[in-house]
Scaffold this motif. Structure first.
Motif, PDB file in Angstrom:
ATOM      1  N   LEU A   1       3.976  15.246  -9.863  1.00 50.74           N
ATOM      2  CA  LEU A   1       2.836  14.484  -9.346  1.00 50.74           C
ATOM      3  C   LEU A   1       1.778  14.275 -10.429  1.00 50.74           C
ATOM      4  O   LEU A   1       1.163  13.203 -10.497  1.00 50.74           O
ATOM      5  N   ARG A   2       1.561  15.265 -11.272  1.00 50.16           N
ATOM      6  CA  ARG A   2       0.624  15.096 -12.389  1.00 50.16           C
ATOM      7  C   ARG A   2       1.075  13.981 -13.316  1.00 50.16           C
ATOM      8  O   ARG A   2       0.271  13.170 -13.779  1.00 50.16           O
ATOM      9  N   GLU A   3       2.387  13.924 -13.584  1.00 46.35           N
ATOM     10  CA  GLU A   3       2.922  12.868 -14.425  1.00 46.35           C
ATOM     11  C   GLU A   3       2.764  11.508 -13.744  1.00 46.35           C
ATOM     12  O   GLU A   3       2.426  10.510 -14.399  1.00 46.35           O
ATOM     13  N   ALA A   4       2.999  11.468 -12.435  1.00 45.88           N
ATOM     14  CA  ALA A   4       2.822  10.214 -11.690  1.00 45.88           C
ATOM     15  C   ALA A   4       1.377   9.732 -11.768  1.00 45.88           C
ATOM     16  O   ALA A   4       1.115   8.541 -12.020  1.00 45.88           O
TER      17      ALA A   4
ATOM     18  N   GLN B   1       0.870  -1.173   0.000  1.00 45.02           N
ATOM     19  CA  GLN B   1       0.000   0.000   0.000  1.00 45.02           C
ATOM     20  C   GLN B   1       0.912   1.230   0.000  1.00 45.02           C
ATOM     21  O   GLN B   1       1.562   1.511   1.003  1.00 45.02           O
ATOM     22  N   VAL B   2       0.953   1.954  -1.098  1.00 43.76           N
ATOM     23  CA  VAL B   2       1.976   2.988  -1.300  1.00 43.76           C
ATOM     24  C   VAL B   2       1.353   4.375  -1.304  1.00 43.76           C
ATOM     25  O   VAL B   2       0.315   4.611  -1.927  1.00 43.76           O
ATOM     26  N   THR B   3       2.027   5.280  -0.598  1.00 48.68           N
ATOM     27  CA  THR B   3       1.737   6.704  -0.680  1.00 48.68           C
ATOM     28  C   THR B   3       2.964   7.401  -1.241  1.00 48.68           C
ATOM     29  O   THR B   3       4.073   7.205  -0.745  1.00 48.68           O
ATOM     30  N   GLY B   4       2.778   8.176  -2.294  1.00 48.17           N
ATOM     31  CA  GLY B   4       3.869   8.946  -2.889  1.00 48.17           C
ATOM     32  C   GLY B   4       3.720  10.419  -2.554  1.00 48.17           C
ATOM     33  O   GLY B   4       2.662  11.006  -2.808  1.00 48.17           O
TER      34      GLY B   4
ATOM     35  N   LEU C   1      -2.488   4.258 -14.043  1.00 48.45           N
ATOM     36  CA  LEU C   1      -3.760   4.004 -14.727  1.00 48.45           C
ATOM     37  C   LEU C   1      -4.757   3.285 -13.832  1.00 48.45           C
ATOM     38  O   LEU C   1      -5.969   3.484 -13.957  1.00 48.45           O
ATOM     39  N   GLY C   2      -4.263   2.469 -12.922  1.00 45.97           N
ATOM     40  CA  GLY C   2      -5.155   1.704 -12.059  1.00 45.97           C
ATOM     41  C   GLY C   2      -5.458   2.356 -10.725  1.00 45.97           C
ATOM     42  O   GLY C   2      -6.158   1.768  -9.889  1.00 45.97           O
ATOM     43  N   GLY C   3      -4.945   3.555 -10.489  1.00 47.40           N
ATOM     44  CA  GLY C   3      -5.171   4.229  -9.210  1.00 47.40           C
ATOM     45  C   GLY C   3      -4.614   3.448  -8.034  1.00 47.40           C
ATOM     46  O   GLY C   3      -5.227   3.370  -6.969  1.00 47.40           O
ATOM     47  N   GLN C   4      -3.431   2.875  -8.229  1.00 53.33           N
ATOM     48  CA  GLN C   4      -2.852   2.006  -7.197  1.00 53.33           C
ATOM     49  C   GLN C   4      -2.252   2.776  -6.030  1.00 53.33           C
ATOM     50  O   GLN C   4      -2.139   2.245  -4.928  1.00 53.33           O
ATOM     51  N   VAL C   5      -1.792   4.001  -6.285  1.00 49.47           N
ATOM     52  CA  VAL C   5      -0.999   4.756  -5.305  1.00 49.47           C
ATOM     53  C   VAL C   5      -1.780   5.973  -4.831  1.00 49.47           C
ATOM     54  O   VAL C   5      -2.511   6.598  -5.614  1.00 49.47           O
ATOM     55  N   THR C   6      -1.633   6.327  -3.566  1.00 48.29           N
ATOM     56  CA  THR C   6      -2.163   7.581  -3.039  1.00 48.29           C
ATOM     57  C   THR C   6      -1.099   8.660  -3.232  1.00 48.29           C
ATOM     58  O   THR C   6       0.012   8.542  -2.710  1.00 48.29           O
ATOM     59  N   TRP C   7      -1.433   9.696  -3.994  1.00 47.83           N
ATOM     60  CA  TRP C   7      -0.468  10.760  -4.307  1.00 47.83           C
ATOM     61  C   TRP C   7      -0.775  11.977  -3.450  1.00 47.83           C
ATOM     62  O   TRP C   7      -1.922  12.425  -3.372  1.00 47.83           O
ATOM     63  N   VAL C   8       0.253  12.539  -2.817  1.00 52.55           N
ATOM     64  CA  VAL C   8       0.087  13.659  -1.896  1.00 52.55           C
ATOM     65  C   VAL C   8       1.147  14.716  -2.186  1.00 52.55           C
ATOM     66  O   VAL C   8       2.336  14.379  -2.314  1.00 52.55           O
TER      67      VAL C   8
ATOM     68  N   PRO D   1       2.463  16.051   5.072  1.00 51.36           N
ATOM     69  CA  PRO D   1       1.060  16.158   5.500  1.00 51.36           C
ATOM     70  C   PRO D   1       0.383  14.796   5.666  1.00 51.36           C
ATOM     71  O   PRO D   1      -0.645  14.505   5.070  1.00 51.36           O
ATOM     72  N   LEU D   2       0.980  13.945   6.500  1.00 51.40           N
ATOM     73  CA  LEU D   2       0.431  12.627   6.799  1.00 51.40           C
ATOM     74  C   LEU D   2       0.523  12.385   8.301  1.00 51.40           C
ATOM     75  O   LEU D   2       1.418  12.920   8.965  1.00 51.40           O
ATOM     76  N   VAL D   3      -0.372  11.548   8.806  1.00 43.95           N
ATOM     77  CA  VAL D   3      -0.323  11.178  10.228  1.00 43.95           C
ATOM     78  C   VAL D   3      -0.334   9.662  10.437  1.00 43.95           C
ATOM     79  O   VAL D   3       0.100   9.184  11.491  1.00 43.95           O
ATOM     80  N   GLU D   4      -0.807   8.910   9.456  1.00 41.40           N
ATOM     81  CA  GLU D   4      -0.927   7.458   9.624  1.00 41.40           C
ATOM     82  C   GLU D   4       0.447   6.804   9.657  1.00 41.40           C
ATOM     83  O   GLU D   4       1.290   7.059   8.783  1.00 41.40           O
ATOM     84  N   PRO D   5       0.730   5.964  10.653  1.00 39.16           N
ATOM     85  CA  PRO D   5       2.035   5.300  10.736  1.00 39.16           C
ATOM     86  C   PRO D   5       2.303   4.435   9.507  1.00 39.16           C
ATOM     87  O   PRO D   5       1.407   3.794   8.967  1.00 39.16           O
ATOM     88  N   GLN D   6       3.561   4.416   9.102  1.00 39.47           N
ATOM     89  CA  GLN D   6       3.983   3.657   7.929  1.00 39.47           C
ATOM     90  C   GLN D   6       4.883   2.495   8.359  1.00 39.47           C
ATOM     91  O   GLN D   6       5.642   2.608   9.311  1.00 39.47           O
ATOM     92  N   ASP D   7       4.809   1.410   7.610  1.00 39.94           N
ATOM     93  CA  ASP D   7       5.694   0.277   7.865  1.00 39.94           C
ATOM     94  C   ASP D   7       7.089   0.509   7.304  1.00 39.94           C
ATOM     95  O   ASP D   7       8.063  -0.087   7.770  1.00 39.94           O
ATOM     96  N   ALA D   8       7.190   1.381   6.299  1.00 39.10           N
ATOM     97  CA  ALA D   8       8.488   1.709   5.721  1.00 39.10           C
ATOM     98  C   ALA D   8       8.428   3.083   5.057  1.00 39.10           C
ATOM     99  O   ALA D   8       7.374   3.510   4.573  1.00 39.10           O
ATOM    100  N   VAL D   9       9.564   3.750   5.053  1.00 35.43           N
ATOM    101  CA  VAL D   9       9.737   5.007   4.305  1.00 35.43           C
ATOM    102  C   VAL D   9      10.960   4.830   3.419  1.00 35.43           C
ATOM    103  O   VAL D   9      12.028   4.415   3.898  1.00 35.43           O
ATOM    104  N   VAL D  10      10.807   5.127   2.120  1.00 38.28           N
ATOM    105  CA  VAL D  10      11.948   5.074   1.208  1.00 38.28           C
ATOM    106  C   VAL D  10      12.165   6.454   0.609  1.00 38.28           C
ATOM    107  O   VAL D  10      11.215   7.166   0.280  1.00 38.28           O
TER     108      VAL D  10
END
Length: 244
Positions: free
Chosen positions: A75-78, A64-67, A83-90, A98-107
């Motif tokens: 971001l517009r290019e991303a 589950q990816v947030t970019g 095409l499948g709306g797989q990623v949450t873009w912020v 601007p996030l608060v939900e804990p993440q299992d990993a940050v890259v």
């Protein structure tokens, strides 16, 4: 006056880095999955995701990816590629995500660190990584190897893309590696951009990570997983976890 990173990551960036493709991103992410050692469905933040190549690859591998990125153009290019709306873009600044939900990993990939002149501003990025990681959460920070750059910097290169001549001049000045980019074509006036990254060496990263509460587990010299060797490694890739 805008900072360089507010000006340079626009439409011209898409042309200058057109050669960065999805196949390369998939290859890099495949290795990173072993380093992260997370189950499918884990939450992963791609910090400074740019055009979203690595975000989309991570999503295809079942995360589950947030970019997050500051550039509206990238971001517009991303989003166009997703095409499948797989990623949450912020859209957001890496110093105040601007996030608060804990993440299992940050890259943080492709040398997307060291953008700011002051150490305290770059250290805010690590503090944000710590804030968003769950206890024990994993991180990857992929940076250039400053020792290798000092030895092997290519001062000038020139190439063609879509009828545009791209001239890149590189230098090391006052503790930064700087790239000046000129785009020249017959149809338009010359356009110029500048990119810069503060050159942090391994001991400085070790201090900053420790100060942020992030523990380094491994340092690799490339995406193939070879050990970091200062004189020969092109990259300096830190893999670790949040303490606690």
């Amino acid at each position: 006056m805008m900072a360089w990173y507010q000006e340079s990551f626009g439409n011209d960036y898409l042309l200058v880095y057109k050669h960065r493709d999805m196949q390369g991103a998939y290859h890099e992410v495949k290795q990173m999955i072993d380093w992260l050692d997370l189950p499918q469905g884990a939450k992963v933040l791609d910090l400074c995701c740019g055009m979203g190549r690595h975000s989309l690859a991570l999503a295809d591998f079942g995360y589950q990816v947030t970019g997050v990125d500051l550039s509206e153009v990238l971001l517009r290019e991303a989003m166009r590629m997703d095409l499948g709306g797989q990623v949450t873009w912020v859209r957001g600044d890496m110093r105040a995500i601007p996030l608060v939900e804990p993440q299992d990993a940050v890259v943080n990939l492709f040398t997307s660190f060291g953008y700011f002149d002051e150490d305290r501003e770059n250290e805010k990025v690590m503090a944000e990584m710590y804030r968003l990681l769950r206890p024990g959460g994993r991180f990857i920070l992929d940076f250039l190897n400053p020792v290798y750059v000092g030895r092997c910097l290519v001062p000038f290169s020139e190439r063609e893309e879509d009828g545009v001549t791209i001239r890149e001049t590189r230098s090391i000045e006052d503790g930064f590696v700087r790239k000046r980019i000129a785009l020249v074509s017959a149809e338009e006036p010359e356009r110029q951009h500048m990119e810069q990254v503060k050159l942090y060496e391994k001991p400085q990263f070790e201090r900053m990570f420790a100060q942020a509460g992030l523990r380094i587990d491994h340092v690799y010299g490339d995406c193939e997983g070879r050990a970091y060797e200062p004189e020969v490694s092109r990259r300096m890739i830190f893999v670790g976890h949040k303490e606690g």
